[in-house]
Write an enzyme that holds these catalytic residues in place. Structure first.
Site, PDB file in Angstrom:
ATOM      1  N   SER A 124       0.827  -1.205   0.000  1.00  9.55           N
ATOM      2  CA  SER A 124       0.000   0.000   0.000  1.00  9.55           C
ATOM      3  C   SER A 124       0.869   1.266   0.000  1.00  9.55           C
ATOM      4  O   SER A 124       1.757   1.405  -0.835  1.00  9.55           O
ATOM      5  CB  SER A 124      -0.956  -0.050   1.194  1.00  9.55           C
ATOM      6  OG  SER A 124      -1.995   0.890   1.078  1.00  9.55           O
ATOM      7  N   ASP A 251      -9.594  -5.382  -4.398  1.00  6.47           N
ATOM      8  CA  ASP A 251      -9.141  -4.294  -3.531  1.00  6.47           C
ATOM      9  C   ASP A 251     -10.142  -3.143  -3.535  1.00  6.47           C
ATOM     10  O   ASP A 251     -10.563  -2.681  -4.587  1.00  6.47           O
ATOM     11  CB  ASP A 251      -7.778  -3.805  -4.007  1.00  6.47           C
ATOM     12  CG  ASP A 251      -6.981  -3.096  -2.932  1.00  6.47           C
ATOM     13  OD1 ASP A 251      -7.573  -2.302  -2.186  1.00  6.47           O
ATOM     14  OD2 ASP A 251      -5.766  -3.343  -2.839  1.00  6.47           O
ATOM     15  N   HIS A 278      -7.369  -6.003  -0.110  1.00  3.29           N
ATOM     16  CA  HIS A 278      -6.185  -5.139  -0.032  1.00  3.29           C
ATOM     17  C   HIS A 278      -5.068  -5.743   0.808  1.00  3.29           C
ATOM     18  O   HIS A 278      -3.928  -5.279   0.729  1.00  3.29           O
ATOM     19  CB  HIS A 278      -6.606  -3.780   0.557  1.00  3.29           C
ATOM     20  CG  HIS A 278      -5.516  -2.749   0.553  1.00  3.29           C
ATOM     21  ND1 HIS A 278      -4.915  -2.300  -0.614  1.00  3.29           N
ATOM     22  CD2 HIS A 278      -4.914  -2.065   1.567  1.00  3.29           C
ATOM     23  CE1 HIS A 278      -4.000  -1.394  -0.313  1.00  3.29           C
ATOM     24  NE2 HIS A 278      -3.981  -1.230   0.997  1.00  3.29           N
TER      25      HIS A 278
END
Length: 296
Positions: A124, A251, A278
């Protein structure tokens, strides 16, 4: 931009030590949590040193399912708590710059022996710290792996960078809690994902136990992260580092089309797809581990 590193010792697989970085302009000093492990595995295989970098609000703790898998294969693993993470002992609202936020990773890489290369793995927003490190230490990075990560050569430099690299959760309403540590007449100092949205946005395919752990350890992150910019506009150095991108099809945080946009604009050496949320380190840790190994 160079930052001096601190010496830190290599530890056994069961020895976990917290290492203090240089004093920051914070109320507390961030801790570099280094978990270095090497055990098992085939002695004929090349053993790597993995450095795992968490995303916004997370910390070294989020890799707890990946750590034993890499360890069992004989690799060394270092996890970093960036400034403001649960293990850093830093109030995220006191972190004023991206450089301050990512300093624990910079310190770790600066302290490596001259002949050692690592594999950076960023999840991320951790991709921003990974790319920043590539600008500073391209000669110490063997490979960079981006997991549903912000893969932007110079951070949030253009409107396209913001469109592809920053989550757009507007369709869900007001999902963030903002803190104004400098007063309401100043910009926010930290941002947190509201508890009622955490499962839906981050962990919708993840085990209940992992979600419960995250609900305890997830923290707000410094607002300075959203202004991350780095590099001099020259990609020649960072393009020397092999990059692998792992997409996550289900996601909600960094949508697949955003990931594909970053891949299209700065093509990596390899793209690997996962059909997960995610957080595949929770929802599909064994598959993620295998994909990491296959990318080497």
């Amino acid at each position: 931009m160079a930052m001096a590193g601190l010496p830190f010792s290599h530890t056994s697989c069961d020895d976990v030590q917290a290492k203090h970085t240089h004093k920051q302009e914070c109320t507390s000093t961030p801790i570099l949590l280094t978990i270095e492990m090497a055990a098992g595995g085939d002695a004929t295989e090349i053993k790597e040193h993995f450095v795992l970098v968490h995303g916004a609000g997370h910390g070294a703790w989020c890799w707890f399912r990946i750590l034993p898998l890499l360890r069992g294969h004989g690799h060394r693993v270092s996890c970093v708590d960036l400034a403001g993470a649960a293990g850093s002992r830093v109030d995220p609202g006191t972190v004023r710059s991206f450089d301050e936020y990512t300093a624990p990773l910079v310190d770790l890489l600066a302290a490596l022996p001259d002949d050692e290369k690592v594999i950076l793995v960023g999840h991320s927003a951790g991709g921003l710290s990974v790319t920043h490190a590539m600008h500073l230490f391209s000669d110490r990075i063997k490979q960079a792996i981006f997991i549903a990560a912000a893969m932007l050569p110079f951070g949030f430099e253009t409107e396209e960078d913001i469109k592809d690299g920053k989550p757009d959760l507007s369709e869900l309403g007001d999902v963030f809690d903002l803190a104004f540590g400098l007063g309401l007449d100043h910009p926010p100092t930290s941002v947190g994902l509201r508890a009622e949205f955490q499962h839906r946005i981050l962990y919708q395919q993840s085990p209940q136990e992992d979600c419960a752990l995250a609900s305890i350890l997830l923290r707000p992150w410094p607002a300075a992260l959203s202004a991350a910019r780095f590099g001099s506009g020259d990609r020649s150095t960072i393009d020397e580092v092999r990059r692998v991108y792992i997409t996550t099809a289900k996601d909600t945080m960094v949508k697949l089309e955003q990931q594909e946009g970053m891949i299209r604009r700065w093509p990596p050496s390899e793209v690997v797809a996962m059909d997960t949320d995610h957080s595949p380190f929770f929802s599909a840790p064994e598959q993620l581990f295998q994909l990491i190994l296959k990318s080497l």
